[in-house]
Design an enzyme around this catalytic site. Structure first.
Site: not given
Ligand code: S3P
Length: 425
Positions: A26, A91, A163, A311, A338, A342
């Protein structure tokens, strides 16, 4: 790279962790679009967060390191990248950055590695399209994405899945949109984006899972410090809780309340964990943790708790197998999409170690009181599976090997060095 992990009786020492992965992403993105210079200390050393910096540099941000190793970013207007942006395994990078790209006056493409190319993007494409963006994806939902930037309109969007990545994507798009943006969450998710947006100068409020971002703010660069990553700390907490003898201090860990449900859950199962020197940096809580060997009862993770611990579940599965009563995980179908599926990679490595597990489409049940047998671990390229089973290996009846152990570097390149430092036979 293959790592060999020998059994350990004792976990002891004082460790410091690299910066939180979520917060680093971020800060890297916001600093690149903010006016002027930002300095980010303790930025995550993981490959995922380097992917974010690589993308922001390809979009025109000037990124350097100062003598103290801090990341220095000169932000401002982004420019059209010369080539496809590479999110690597991350992701968070592709989903959150899509929100920024959707609002730019150019077309860009973003993709990543084989694992990322299998992860669904429709969850960010839908709200961005409703805001006015035009996005194409492979087979309608998979990377690479081609994002035709447009002038976006603010949106009032109820998240269909809990999410933080999707919430953040919409809020980042909202920074550039005309009109306010409102995101409604079914369950509270990590709020680092809201906190960071406020720190960079936007007008953002959040109450009872409704987040409202006012249009028209100009983001300003600033000095920031990234707290240590609690999700990385989790592996060492579990190692200490499972050891015959343990006294471990983990310094400077991020303790944001939307992340620290982990500590409450561990303490509720009997863990001896103390938080020391709690303070704040740029709206984020940070403190030291002291953990000692404990008798762990076992427990159930379900509902909102599953979202809060998503996580940490690979490490908690390992702890569950050594606990008194075992661990049940429900409502966790997100685990299947993920970096790997997992539930499947936890199951296959449990079997390799001779451990029992019963899986379901959205979770699993691990009986307690199990014996861990030496095995060859295959993390299938998933960083959190590699680290969770390295911790399991400490409790095994002989040395274990972990194939492709370098994947830990996605979030925590120093993991195996620290593990060797604190583990004693
Ligand atoms: C994250 C949100 C989560 C988490 C990922 C990091 C983030 O994913 O599992 O490791 O930094 O906003 P999701 O938004 O898919 O739940």
């Amino acid at each position: 790279m293959r790592e060999t992990i020998s059994p350990a009786r004792k976990i002891d020492g004082v460790i410091t962790l690299p910066g939180d992965k979520s917060i680093s992403h971020r800060y890297g993105m916001l600093a690149a679009v903010a006016e002027g210079r930002s300095t980010i200390a303790n930025y995550s050393t993981g490959a995922d967060c380097q992917s974010t910096l690589g993308c922001m540099a390809a979009l025109g941000a000037k990124i350097d390191r100062d003598e103290e190793g801090r990341v220095v970013i000169e932000g401002g207007a982004l420019r059209e990248p010369a080539a496809q942006l590479d999110a690597g395994n991350s992701g968070s990078t592709i989903r959150m950055l899509s929100g920024i790209l959707a609002a730019q006056p150019f077309t860009s493409q973003i993709g990543g590695d084989e694992s990322l190319s299998r992860r669904p993007m429709a969850r960010v494409m839908k709200p961005l399209t409703e805001m006015g963006a035009c996005i194409e994806a492979r087979d309608g939902s998979y990377p690479p994405l081609t994002i035709h930037g447009r002038t976006l309109q603010g949106i009032d969007y109820t998240l269909p899945v809990a999410s933080a990545q999707v919430k953040s994507c919409i809020l980042l798009a909202g920074v550039f949109a005309q009109g306010d943006t409102i995101v409604r969450e079914p369950v509270r998710t990590r709020d680092h984006t809201e906190i960071a947006l406020r720190e960079f100068g936007t007008d953002i409020e959040s109450e009872k899972r409704v987040i409202r971002l006012r249009a028209g703010a100009r983001l300003k660069g600033r000095e920031l410090y990234v707290p240590g990553d609690l999700s990385s700390a989790c592996f060492f907490l579990v190692a200490a809780l499972m050891a015959k003898e343990a006294n471990l201090i983990i310094q400077g860990v991020g303790l944001n309340p939307t992340r620290s449900a982990l500590l409450d859950f561990l303490v509720s199962m009997g863990a001896s964990i103390k938080v020391l020197d709690l303070h704040q940096t740029a709206g984020e809580l940070i403190g030291n943790l002291r953990v000692r060997t404990s008798q762990i009862a076992g427990g159930v993770i379900e509902g909102a708790m599953t979202t809060a611990l998503i996580d940490e579940i690979p490490a908690l599965a390992v702890l569950g197998a050594s606990s008194r009563d075992g661990l049940t995980v429900r409502d966790a179908s997100e685990l299947r999409i993920k970096e790997t599926d997992r539930i499947a990679t936890i199951e296959s490595n449990f079997r390799r170690m001779g451990l029992e597990i019963e899986t379901a489409p959205d979770g699993f049940r691990v009986p307690g009181g199990q014996l861990f047998h030496a095995a060859e671990i295959d993390p299938a390229g998933d960083h959190r599976i590699a680290m969770a089973f390295a911790v399991a290996a400490l409790a095994a009846d002989g040395p274990c090997t972990i194939e492709g152990a370098e994947c830990a570097g996605v979030s925590f390149p120093e993991f195996f060095d620290w593990l060797r430092e604190i583990a004693e036979a």
